[in-house]
Design an enzyme around this catalytic site. Structure first.
Site, PDB file in Angstrom:
ATOM      1  N   ASP A   1       0.856  -1.180   0.000  1.00 19.85           N
ATOM      2  CA  ASP A   1       0.000   0.000   0.000  1.00 19.85           C
ATOM      3  C   ASP A   1       0.896   1.236   0.000  1.00 19.85           C
ATOM      4  OD1 ASP A   1       0.843  -0.673   2.593  1.00 19.85           O
ATOM      5  OD2 ASP A   1      -0.594   0.721   3.447  1.00 19.85           O
ATOM      6  N   LYS A   2       0.437   2.283  -0.677  1.00 19.18           N
ATOM      7  CA  LYS A   2       1.301   3.441  -0.923  1.00 19.18           C
ATOM      8  C   LYS A   2       1.208   4.483   0.190  1.00 19.18           C
ATOM      9  CE  LYS A   2      -0.026   6.460  -3.988  1.00 19.18           C
ATOM     10  NZ  LYS A   2      -0.115   7.712  -3.184  1.00 19.18           N
TER      11      LYS A   2
END
Length: 588
Positions: free
Chosen positions: A414-415
């Site tokens: 996840d960023k």
């Protein structure tokens, strides 16, 4: 995936056989004292998750358990307790929401299910791990080289009166290299134990429960299935809990799913997936705001965190790339050295050398083929990298993992809040059927490619400021893009953008008092606010809405383009979605 069942069904059953079978079952049920519990109610519904201890064995049973765990996780943590009515859940777990469990019930359940702790893997003793670093891998080849050096020196000492000490020195040098590098690797890997101890200190220690109608504080490990738990702000949740009463309740799920922002939780069932619904909170997460009351539905290894931990423990870790390469290199070097030594041994013997001299020549060739400095160079290089990563708050528990990270070509993660700092900046806007750019590198007064006097921009900026809960926490002496703010990252980005381009955001808010504010909801994906205007008594209030572009478009009948209103027809929708695709291609 097919399910295998021990029962066989016939397409044309014999009625007499069925009757005799029914009679036999009736007789068996009448005479047997114990019946098999299939964990289902009279109407076939699953009563609860089966309390099966996590297997640590290595046989057929563990393989079946592994297959079960994989299938269980693949079904996205199959928990049903958030779906059933609360009355049925209380009856199933034999508890009362006001008085909780009785002490006698607690002791019986704890004896059945065990303590509320996550099982730890079996760890090798310290001396075993130390020996693995000293004698394992490439170190074994160096030990073999040292042994051959001593053998060469011993044979020469038995033949000649004066023998050079080169082989003896080389043998001891190899041993010193192995001991130093092995000890260094052991010390580095021993930090895993320290990290595990630090993780254990992060686990919840206490929990507030209601038992026998009295609110009390107990050790988290003593929580049992059916306990009524009270959660306050700042508490770490000590089990998987079904919420049935809340007040402004928010939890931080970052330890479980990486979500950087606190999530609202309530007593409402909002999603079939247990990880997405609002009425469940999970072990090891934090309450950051509000108050809640709930019932424990899973403890220990059967919590979501416990299942993930058991899954990782039960599966063997794959060999790292550097381990594979070193292993292959060892085989190549060993086979090549032995083959070359044997060949030269035969050649020396054929040339008339004494067989003892030929053997010494064989040993010398093999020792010379061993790269003595390779282990020290690799260990030093990885250790230096581990030290540099440690200075950036990255703890390396295995030196081989550093090379694995360097060999990685694709990382799936996840960023927001993980690879990035969870800080958003407005880079493009779509106004008057054109995509405008904003300089994101400027700390104040950014350059823009659109006309800031446009009515479309003015109205967009007004909505971005009013339908926004973010606030600046610092004075105006700090550049806009560097000011500390409180609020959602998206709202913060809008606030900074409008303040940097237009300025006086606080004054504009004071002129438009907020009457109603409906915060953003991930289910509706919109946010609405209603404000007073200077002429609100005659022309009404101003309603502002921010949200997912396609949902906003569905609720609009007209659009402002070049200062004039136009209907939202199919041509406008085509232009709208074309602009969305263009911005999406830019990664926005």
């Amino acid at each position: 995936m097919s399910n295998i069942t021990p029962y066989q069904y016939s397409d044309h059953p014999n009625e007499e056989g069925m009757e005799s079978q029914d009679e036999h079952d009736a007789y068996r049920m009448a005479v047997e004292n114990t019946l098999y519990d299939d964990n289902r109610t009279a109407i076939g519904q699953v009563k609860s998750v089966r309390r099966v201890p996590v297997s640590r064995s290595t046989g057929q049973a563990s393989k079946l358990t592994e297959m079960y765990d994989i299938e269980f996780l693949r079904q996205e943590i199959n928990i049903e307790d958030h779906k059933i009515p609360l009355h049925d859940l209380f009856n199933r777990l034999l508890t009362d929401p006001n008085t909780g469990l009785a002490e006698q019930q607690v002791r019986a359940i704890e004896q059945r299910d065990g303590a509320n702790i996550i099982s730890s893997p079996m760890e090798a003793p310290t001396w075993v791990r130390f020996c693995k670093n000293i004698f394992g891998g490439f170190s074994f080849l160096l030990w073999l080289g040292a042994l051959l050096c001593f053998a060469h020196y011993s044979i020469e000492s038995g033949i000649h009166r004066e023998v050079p000490s080169d082989n003896l020195v080389l043998g001891f040098a190899l041993i010193v290299v192995v001991l130093i590098t092995g000890t260094f690797s052991f010390v580095q890997e021993n930090k895993e134990t320290e990290m595990k101890a630090a993780f254990d200190r992060m686990l919840p220690e206490k929990a507030t429960v209601i038992r026998d109608g009295v609110e009390c504080e107990v050790d988290a490990k003593n929580l049992v299935l059916g306990d009524i738990v009270i959660i306050n702000a700042g508490d770490q949740i000590a089990a998987d809990i079904r919420i049935f009463d809340t007040k402004n309740f928010k939890v931080d799920n970052s330890t479980l799913n990486g979500e950087s922002e606190p999530q609202w939780r309530s007593a409402e069932y909002t999603h079939e997936n247990a990880l997405m619904t609002d009425n469940l909170v999970f072990y090891s997460t934090f309450c950051v705001e509000g108050w809640a009351k709930g019932i424990v539905i899973n403890t220990g290894d059967l919590t979501v965190v416990g299942r993930l931990a058991s899954y990782s423990i039960e599966h063997d870790r794959k060999e790292t790339p550097i381990s594979k390469e070193v292993s292959q290199f060892m085989h190549i070097v060993s086979v090549s050295a032995i083959a070359l030594g044997c060949f030269l041994f035969v050649v020396a013997f054929l040339l008339g050398y004494h067989w003892i001299d030929a053997i010494l020549f064989l040993i010398g060739v093999i020792v010379a083929s061993v790269p003595e400095g390779m282990l020290a160079i690799v260990t030093i290089a990885l250790s230096v990298t581990a030290k540099r990563m440690s200075s950036k708050n990255c703890l390396v528990k295995n030196l081989e993992a550093i090379e694995t990270l360097g060999a990685t070509s694709i990382i799936i993660t996840d960023k927001t809040g993980t690879l990035t700092a969870n800080k958003l900046t407005v880079a493009h806007v779509w106004i008057d059927n054109q995509i405008g750019e904003i300089d994101t590198s400027a700390e104040e007064n950014p350059q823009v490619s659109f006309e800031t006097t446009s009515h479309s921009w003015k109205n967009m900026a007004r909505i971005a400021i009013l339908c926004n809960s973010a606030q600046f926490n610092e004075d105006k002496s700090v550049p806009v893009m560097l000011r500390d703010t409180s609020g959602d990252p998206t709202e913060t980005a809008l606030l900074r953008c409008v303040e940097a381009v237009e300025g006086n955001a606080d004054v504009f808010r004071q002129m438009h008092k907020c009457i109603v504010h409906i915060p953003f909801n991930p289910m509706t994906r919109i946010q609405v606010s209603i404000h007073e205007c200077a002429d609100f008594k005659t022309n009404g209030y101003l309603a502002c809405m921010i949200g997912a572009p396609e949902l906003i478009l569905q609720r609009c009948g007209s659009a402002l383009v070049q200062g004039q209103e136009r209907p939202v027809d199919q041509d406008y929708k085509n232009a709208f979605f074309y602009a969305m695709n263009e911005l999406a291609n830019l990664g926005e």
